[in-house]
Design an enzyme around this catalytic site. Structure first.
Site, PDB file in Angstrom:
ATOM      1  N   ASP A  37       0.868  -1.173   0.000  1.00 31.34           N
ATOM      2  CA  ASP A  37       0.000   0.000   0.000  1.00 31.34           C
ATOM      3  C   ASP A  37       0.904   1.222   0.000  1.00 31.34           C
ATOM      4  OD1 ASP A  37      -3.225   0.363   0.894  1.00 31.34           O
ATOM      5  OD2 ASP A  37      -1.970   2.138   1.103  1.00 31.34           O
ATOM      6  N   VAL A  62       1.204   2.065  -6.894  1.00 34.92           N
ATOM      7  CA  VAL A  62       0.882   1.169  -8.010  1.00 34.92           C
ATOM      8  C   VAL A  62       0.987   1.848  -9.367  1.00 34.92           C
ATOM      9  CG1 VAL A  62      -0.559  -0.408  -6.673  1.00 34.92           C
ATOM     10  CG2 VAL A  62      -1.600   1.613  -7.758  1.00 34.92           C
ATOM     11  N   ASN A  88      -6.005  -5.287  -6.033  1.00 29.87           N
ATOM     12  CA  ASN A  88      -7.105  -4.610  -5.351  1.00 29.87           C
ATOM     13  C   ASN A  88      -7.044  -3.099  -5.524  1.00 29.87           C
ATOM     14  OD1 ASN A  88      -9.327  -4.334  -3.376  1.00 29.87           O
ATOM     15  ND2 ASN A  88      -7.720  -3.488  -2.066  1.00 29.87           N
ATOM     16  N   TYR A 152     -14.324   5.399 -14.483  1.00 25.28           N
ATOM     17  CA  TYR A 152     -14.076   4.293 -13.557  1.00 25.28           C
ATOM     18  C   TYR A 152     -14.634   2.992 -14.125  1.00 25.28           C
ATOM     19  CZ  TYR A 152     -14.827   1.527  -9.250  1.00 25.28           C
ATOM     20  OH  TYR A 152     -14.863   0.539  -8.298  1.00 25.28           O
ATOM     21  N   VAL A 185     -19.521  -1.856  -1.069  1.00 27.24           N
ATOM     22  CA  VAL A 185     -18.934  -2.519   0.094  1.00 27.24           C
ATOM     23  C   VAL A 185     -18.643  -1.478   1.167  1.00 27.24           C
ATOM     24  CG1 VAL A 185     -16.958  -3.869   0.922  1.00 27.24           C
ATOM     25  CG2 VAL A 185     -17.933  -4.333  -1.340  1.00 27.24           C
ATOM     26  N   THR A 187     -16.574   0.263   3.078  1.00 26.08           N
ATOM     27  CA  THR A 187     -15.156   0.601   3.180  1.00 26.08           C
ATOM     28  C   THR A 187     -15.030   2.004   3.769  1.00 26.08           C
ATOM     29  OG1 THR A 187     -15.162   1.511   0.933  1.00 26.08           O
ATOM     30  CG2 THR A 187     -14.574  -0.831   1.178  1.00 26.08           C
TER      31      THR A 187
END
Length: 253
Positions: A37, A62, A88, A152, A185, A187
């Site tokens: 991360d 990333v 992810n 997205y 979800v 989060t």
């Protein structure tokens, strides 16, 4: 279950939310985990909590090929192998209307969500061929149907198409590629928006939004030998939202 005993997984964007739940699930099933991360303190803390003999925390951007190459090398250097990559990382970073989105913003969205997964796959392939390992990429229902967030959605759909093509290309070498497509979800991003999850759960036939552990369970299945004859597929984990709206919200009052 100890489906990951003797195996090693690398998970991107693993400091919180879905990524953290995936790391915990794989570790609970006996696997070694490489926690990556951009939040260096968070990945180090999670690795320490899980036990440094079984976990390694690596700071990774990333969007940087050098960072990803270094993380893959660190994983293999530490554990001697790599069996699973969980892509992810990625999220919706565009706030403008689609007709107003600049080329620069399109590139940022694709770089963060689609190209980041491509970089991880490219770096991991030589090691996954050796272990006959696999890749699970976290896409979204936005990549399957029209829920808005055009840029997205395009990046998430690209993840699905990319995974299908890699599955066909590397299947003869024993490497599998699958996708999990979550709905909403719980989060930190959604929890930071007061009332959002309570409204969104009304869309779902199962009457709730997802929990990170729901997605982690699907990843653990696809990433394990239980799914040894499954490749090139997308598993929606979405509380039924792709079947249509929650029918209880359509009844006359």
């Amino acid at each position: 279950m100890r489906r990951f005993e003797g195996k090693v997984a690398l998970v991107t964007a693993a400091a919180q939310g879905i990524g953290q739940a995936v790391v915990r699930r794989i570790a609970a099933e006996g696997g070694g985990v490489v926690v990556t991360d951009l939040q260096q303190d968070a990945v180090a803390a999670l690795a320490d909590e899980l036990g440094t003999e079984h976990a390694l925390g690596v700071k990774v951007d990333v969007t940087s090929r050098a960072d990803i190459d270094a993380a893959i090398a660190a994983a293999v250097g530490r554990f001697g192998r790599l069996d699973l990559v969980v892509n992810n990382a990625g999220g919706c970073i565009i706030t403008s209307m689609p007709e107003d989105t600049s080329d620069e913003d399109w590139h940022r969205q694709l770089d963060f969500t689609l190209l980041s997964a491509a970089r991880c796959i490219q770096a991991a392939i030589p090691h996954l061929v050796k272990t006959r390992g696999n890749v699970v990429t976290i896409s979204s229902v936005n990549g399957i149907s029209a829920f808005g967030n055009v840029e997205y959605a395009a990046a998430k759909a690209g993840q699905i198409a990319m995974s299908q093509n890699y599955a066909a290309r590397y299947g003869p070498l024993g490497v599998r590629f699958n996708v999990v497509a979550p709905g909403t979800v719980r989060t930190p991003n959604w929890e930071s928006q007061p009332g959002a999850l309570e409204k969104l759960k009304l869309m779902y036939p199962l009457g709730r939004v997802g929990e990170p552990e729901d997605i982690a369970a699907a990843v653990a299945f696809l990433g394990s030998d239980d799914a040894a004859w499954i490749t090139g597929h997308t598993l929606p984990v979405e509380g039924g939202v792709l079947t249509g709206p929650n029918p209880t919200n359509l009844r006359p009052t």
